[in-house]
Design an enzyme around this catalytic site. Structure first.
Site, short mmCIF file in Angstrom:
data_model
loop_
_atom_site.label_atom_id
_atom_site.label_comp_id
_atom_site.label_asym_id
_atom_site.label_seq_id
_atom_site.Cartn_x
_atom_site.Cartn_y
_atom_site.Cartn_z
N GLU A 128 0.82 -1.21 0.00
CA GLU A 128 0.00 0.00 0.00
C GLU A 128 0.87 1.27 0.00
O GLU A 128 0.36 2.37 -0.21
CB GLU A 128 -0.92 0.00 1.24
CG GLU A 128 -1.94 -1.13 1.18
CD GLU A 128 -2.62 -1.40 2.51
OE1 GLU A 128 -3.73 -1.95 2.50
OE2 GLU A 128 -2.05 -1.10 3.58
N ASP A 173 -11.29 -7.53 -2.11
CA ASP A 173 -11.95 -8.85 -1.99
C ASP A 173 -13.37 -8.64 -1.48
O ASP A 173 -13.73 -7.55 -1.04
CB ASP A 173 -11.17 -9.77 -1.04
CG ASP A 173 -11.05 -9.17 0.35
OD1 ASP A 173 -10.10 -8.41 0.58
OD2 ASP A 173 -11.93 -9.44 1.19
#
Ligand code: ADE
Length: 228
Positions: A11, A186
């Site tokens: 990230e 997800d």
């Protein structure tokens, strides 16, 4: 200076690669990267997963660098049928999904919800095609239908992750403006290997790209605020 907290290396990698005049310092086991991105002074840290790592490094970042605002950028599991992989959630509210309401009410200092800074949410809305809504945080990787439904019902959040509310909580107590940005990696109802492992890196990169697109505007807005 603007602080940017990520839980995972994926990230933060794009943000780190854009740093100029960079230096590194270690605090409480994590590497802090200090420098400039497009002329904006920033401090980056990869705090690790979960609420403790998040709160600890949010506090360390504020104590050592006194950022004018703290951004949290990363990935999340979707709790909403309308949110697909790579969609962006701009978290205007955050709450813990693993803290009982009566504990929050009885044993403070805890709040049922923590809030992103409204002007920063507005900038995110204007700069991106993200959906504004609530983020739920807890020390759990959510990967089954039952748990997902339970958290979605109890929190009314759009997505779930493991750090946001802890950073928002810490920023609130330090009176530092905060903004949460999460890109869906997800559906929070399948095993880690099925979706997260497949989409995490690209979703994380997208979140970092959004931060990069917003940084100049955020920096301008914060300096305007300081003048007032
Ligand atoms: N971060 C990304 N996906 C997640 C999930 N399903 N549960 C908790 N945190 C997440």
């Amino acid at each position: 200076m603007i602080g940017i907290i990520s839980a995972l290396g994926s990230e933060s990698v794009l943000l780190s690669s854009r740093l100029t005049d960079a230096r590194e310092e270690k605090h409480a086991g994590a590497l802090y990267r200090i420098g400039k991105i497009d002329g904006v002074e920033v401090v980056l840290v990869v705090c690790g997963v979960g609420k403790v790592n998040a709160a600890m490094h949010a506090q360390a970042m504020m104590d050592f660098y006194h950022p004018e605002a703290v951004l949290q950028s990363g990935v999340a599991g979707s709790l909403s049928p309308s949110l697909d992989i790579y969609d962006l959630v701009i978290g205007d509210k955050l709450s813990y999904h693993d803290m009982q309401d009566f504990v929050i009410e009885r044993f403070g200092p805890l709040e049922k919800e923590y809030f992103s800074d409204a002007p920063l949410v507005k900038i995110a809305k204007e700069t991106t095609n993200g959906v504004v809504g609530k983020i739920a945080s807890g020390d759990l990787f959510v990967s089954d239908k039952e748990t997902k439904r339970d958290i979605a019902e109890r929190t009314q959040a759009l997505c779930v992750e493991m750090e946001g509310a802890a950073v928002a909580h810490t920023a609130h107590l330090n009176e530092v403006p905060f903004l949460a940005l999460r890109v869906i990696s997800d559906s929070a109802d399948v095993a880690l290997e099925v979706a997260f492992d497949v989409f995490e890196k690209a979703a994380a990169k997208k979140s970092a790209e959004i931060v990069l697109a917003m940084l100049p505007k955020i920096s301008r807005a914060l300096s305007e605020r300081k003048k007032k």
